[in-house]
Write an enzyme that holds these catalytic residues in place. Structure first.
Site, PDB file in Angstrom:
ATOM      1  N   ASP A  55      52.566  24.999  -4.790  1.00  0.00           N
ATOM      2  CA  ASP A  55      51.697  25.856  -4.927  1.00  0.00           C
ATOM      3  C   ASP A  55      50.675  25.570  -6.099  1.00  0.00           C
ATOM      4  O   ASP A  55      51.070  24.884  -7.056  1.00  0.00           O
ATOM      5  CB  ASP A  55      52.087  27.403  -5.225  1.00  0.00           C
ATOM      6  CG  ASP A  55      51.160  28.322  -4.777  1.00  0.00           C
ATOM      7  OD1 ASP A  55      49.875  28.320  -5.432  1.00  0.00           O
ATOM      8  OD2 ASP A  55      51.504  29.151  -3.715  1.00  0.00           O
ATOM      9  N   LYS A  60      52.446  31.355 -10.941  1.00  0.00           N
ATOM     10  CA  LYS A  60      53.412  31.646  -9.898  1.00  0.00           C
ATOM     11  C   LYS A  60      54.492  30.912  -9.927  1.00  0.00           C
ATOM     12  O   LYS A  60      55.650  31.348  -9.721  1.00  0.00           O
ATOM     13  CB  LYS A  60      52.802  31.944  -8.456  1.00  0.00           C
ATOM     14  CG  LYS A  60      53.587  32.241  -7.252  1.00  0.00           C
ATOM     15  CD  LYS A  60      52.963  32.208  -6.055  1.00  0.00           C
ATOM     16  CE  LYS A  60      51.704  33.155  -5.817  1.00  0.00           C
ATOM     17  NZ  LYS A  60      51.312  32.735  -4.530  1.00  0.00           N
ATOM     18  N   LEU A 285      57.057  53.119  18.259  1.00  0.00           N
ATOM     19  CA  LEU A 285      56.423  54.336  19.097  1.00  0.00           C
ATOM     20  C   LEU A 285      56.382  55.458  18.036  1.00  0.00           C
ATOM     21  O   LEU A 285      56.621  56.506  18.623  1.00  0.00           O
ATOM     22  CB  LEU A 285      57.324  54.701  20.299  1.00  0.00           C
ATOM     23  CG  LEU A 285      57.044  53.918  21.765  1.00  0.00           C
ATOM     24  CD1 LEU A 285      57.884  54.392  22.844  1.00  0.00           C
ATOM     25  CD2 LEU A 285      55.527  53.810  21.901  1.00  0.00           C
ATOM     26  N   ALA A 287      54.289  57.605  16.011  1.00  0.00           N
ATOM     27  CA  ALA A 287      53.042  58.083  15.748  1.00  0.00           C
ATOM     28  C   ALA A 287      52.846  58.226  14.299  1.00  0.00           C
ATOM     29  O   ALA A 287      53.782  58.863  13.690  1.00  0.00           O
ATOM     30  CB  ALA A 287      52.561  59.138  16.500  1.00  0.00           C
ATOM     31  N   GLY A 288      51.793  58.114  13.832  1.00  0.00           N
ATOM     32  CA  GLY A 288      51.422  58.393  12.571  1.00  0.00           C
ATOM     33  C   GLY A 288      50.094  57.989  11.877  1.00  0.00           C
ATOM     34  O   GLY A 288      48.697  57.942  12.596  1.00  0.00           O
ATOM     35  N   GLY A 292      49.219  48.552   9.186  1.00  0.00           N
ATOM     36  CA  GLY A 292      48.278  47.929   8.170  1.00  0.00           C
ATOM     37  C   GLY A 292      48.792  46.777   7.890  1.00  0.00           C
ATOM     38  O   GLY A 292      49.708  45.972   8.473  1.00  0.00           O
ATOM     39  N   CYS A 295      49.125  41.150   8.098  1.00  0.00           N
ATOM     40  CA  CYS A 295      49.035  40.367   9.521  1.00  0.00           C
ATOM     41  C   CYS A 295      48.366  41.025  10.597  1.00  0.00           C
ATOM     42  O   CYS A 295      47.418  40.544  11.169  1.00  0.00           O
ATOM     43  CB  CYS A 295      50.647  40.305   9.950  1.00  0.00           C
ATOM     44  SG  CYS A 295      51.507  38.882   8.763  1.00  0.00           S
ATOM     45  N   ARG A 372      47.965  45.105   0.968  1.00  0.00           N
ATOM     46  CA  ARG A 372      46.991  44.861   1.809  1.00  0.00           C
ATOM     47  C   ARG A 372      46.858  45.355   2.857  1.00  0.00           C
ATOM     48  O   ARG A 372      47.571  45.640   3.651  1.00  0.00           O
ATOM     49  CB  ARG A 372      47.262  43.252   1.933  1.00  0.00           C
ATOM     50  CG  ARG A 372      47.212  42.190   0.878  1.00  0.00           C
ATOM     51  CD  ARG A 372      47.443  40.897   0.962  1.00  0.00           C
ATOM     52  NE  ARG A 372      49.111  40.889   1.273  1.00  0.00           N
ATOM     53  CZ  ARG A 372      49.708  39.740   1.794  1.00  0.00           C
ATOM     54  NH1 ARG A 372      49.123  38.685   1.936  1.00  0.00           N
ATOM     55  NH2 ARG A 372      51.160  39.697   2.331  1.00  0.00           N
TER      56      ARG A 372
END
Length: 475
Positions: A55, A60, A285, A287-288, A292, A295, A372
């Protein structure tokens, strides 16, 4: 030699190949040590490979070499320390060292949404491939793992051809990742499938050797790991197609939640009933508040953008509505909050001035510290913008959330967050929240009102404890 496509082998049988380094098994590198690269590097060392993670982020790399995982992922800390101590794993900021070390180089850098549109930003892919290629001194295999638009692998081949001498024979392949945050260690060590896009028998054999540790572990546990050997385009499409399908399934049940809210139905019972159909299944399945993370949102947008470039934009027009349904769930929480608090909505939405609201959850899902594009944090910010005094608690994501939304107040515990609150919003389904005692919490709040943004609470239990309860798509 060109190999036939597709080739699906539940029990792979591929002739062994000698790695260019002369090592008994391929030495592997992972370029990019974010969530994807760090997890793969650590887990492949656990499988017995010699691994180098690269990296450009000096801090990091220093933390990783010191045994500190920069992300929250269950089980990863122990594996990191064990494999550093065993000498199989190390991390570096030296690209020349990385090029010299590896036989198989996995590209694991980010592909965020472009600032000027919906497409994927491939600048990190270009930088890592170009830098690596310029330092290669022998034959090697460069393998893409990052989620990319279809056609990227061919472009990477051109980059490699431009920056490496032809006589080195450097080749390119693609092997998408399918990690679920919170379950990533098992997803690497015990994947439900491996997909590789290759153009030669040598690349196929090298990739098989680079995955042999996975197949060997499966054999000892009496499992099979299906191997799909295919072309570049199909391998690239597998990941984005899978993400598009999952996003569609989540938005479908949230669309049904909207219908249930209008008609008086209960989306939790609806989901349970249709989930018994084996053609549908009950996963994804719930619901809510919607999906997010790093990806699904950006991947479905990039997929639409790439399809438009290819002249197939009409085929993915439905993904635009999938995205809109998902975003609407966030504003639905504000409507439920206004209903419970008796606040009327004007053209700019409800006014929560003078109210204290506890938000439980900041990460996009439990068992991660990733905020994110987290719906929970987005809703908290909307509540604050509408005048509420918002107090947030999350078991792992507080520090990341504080960097993204410093205007919010962050608390050290559930009790601290709910104390004096006029309303409690449960927006990430952490076990701490699901199992919270509504009677005990009721003694701390100013008003026993709760919005269950993930339909994860026992509504009967909370109601019996004196709470006014509102779920998503529930009467």
């Amino acid at each position: 030699m060109t190999i036939p496509y597709p080739n699906i082998q539940p029990v792979p049988a591929i002739a062994p190949v000698t790695p260019p380094s002369g090592a008994p098994r391929p030495r592997v590198t992972f370029l990019g040590t974010g969530y994807l690269g760090a997890t793969y590097a650590i887990c492949y060392a656990e499988l017995g490979y010699e691994v180098l993670g690269f990296d450009v982020d000096v801090d990091k790399i220093a933390k990783l070499n010191a045994g500190e995982v920069p992300i929250h992922e269950p089980g990863l800390d122990e594996l990191l320390k064990r494999n550093l101590a065993a000498g199989r794993l190390r991390f570096s900021t030296d690209i020349a060292e990385t090029a010299e070390f590896g036989d198989v180089h996995f590209i694991c850098v980010g592909t965020p949404q472009r600032a000027d549109g919906m497409g994927a930003d491939l600048s990190y892919v270009e930088a890592s491939v170009t830098s690596l290629a310029q330092h290669l001194t022998r034959k090697a295999l460069i393998v893409g793992k990052s989620t990319v638009p279809v056609g990227t692998a061919e472009w990477v081949e051109q980059l490699v051809g431009k920056h490496t001498p032809a006589d080195l024979g450097v080749e390119v392949a693609w092997s998408p990742e399918f990690l679920q945050e919170g379950f990533a260690v098992d997803d690497v060590l015990r994947p439900n499938r491996i997909v590789v896009g290759v153009k030669s028998e040598w690349a196929n054999a090298m990739l098989y050797a680079a995955h042999k540790g996975v197949f060997d572990l499966a054999a000892t546990e009496d499992r099979e790991v299906p191997l799909v050997v295919t072309d570049f385009a199909t391998a690239e499409l597998v990941k984005v197609a899978a993400n598009a399908f999952l996003a569609t399934k989540i938005s479908f049940i949230n669309a049904m939640a909207e219908v249930c809210e209008a008609s008086g139905g209960d989306v939790t019972q609806l989901a349970r009933a249709i989930g018994y159909d084996p053609r549908i299944g009950n996963r994804f399945l719930q619901a809510g508040l919607g999906f997010g993370g790093a990806c699904l949102p950006k991947d479905i947008r990039a997929f639409q953008a790439r399809a438009q470039e290819l002249g197939a934009g009409e085929a993915l027009r439905f993904l635009h509505e999938v995205d809109l349904i998902n975003l609407r769930r966030r504003t639905r929480v504000l409507q439920l909050a206004a209903d419970l608090l008796g606040r009327r909505s004007g053209p700019a939405g409800p006014d929560f001035a003078g109210t204290r609201i506890a938000v439980l959850g900041a990460t996009f899902k439990p068992n991660t510290d990733d905020v994110r594009d987290a719906p929970a944090l987005a809703v908290a910010a909307l509540l604050h913008k509408s005048g509420a005094d918002v107090h947030v608690y999350d078991p792992q994501g507080t520090e990341n959330a504080r960097r993204v939304a410093p205007e919010l107040t962050y608390e050290a515990s559930v009790n601290d967050a709910v104390t004096g609150a006029d309303l409690v919003c449960v927006l990430t389904e952490w076990a701490d929240f699901r199992n919270a005692d509504p009677i005990a919490l009721g003694e701390l709040v100013a008003g026993r009102k709760v919005v269950d943004g993930r339909n994860c609470l026992d509504s009967a239990l909370w109601t019996q404890a004196g709470w006014e309860y509102r779920g998503m798509g529930r009467p």
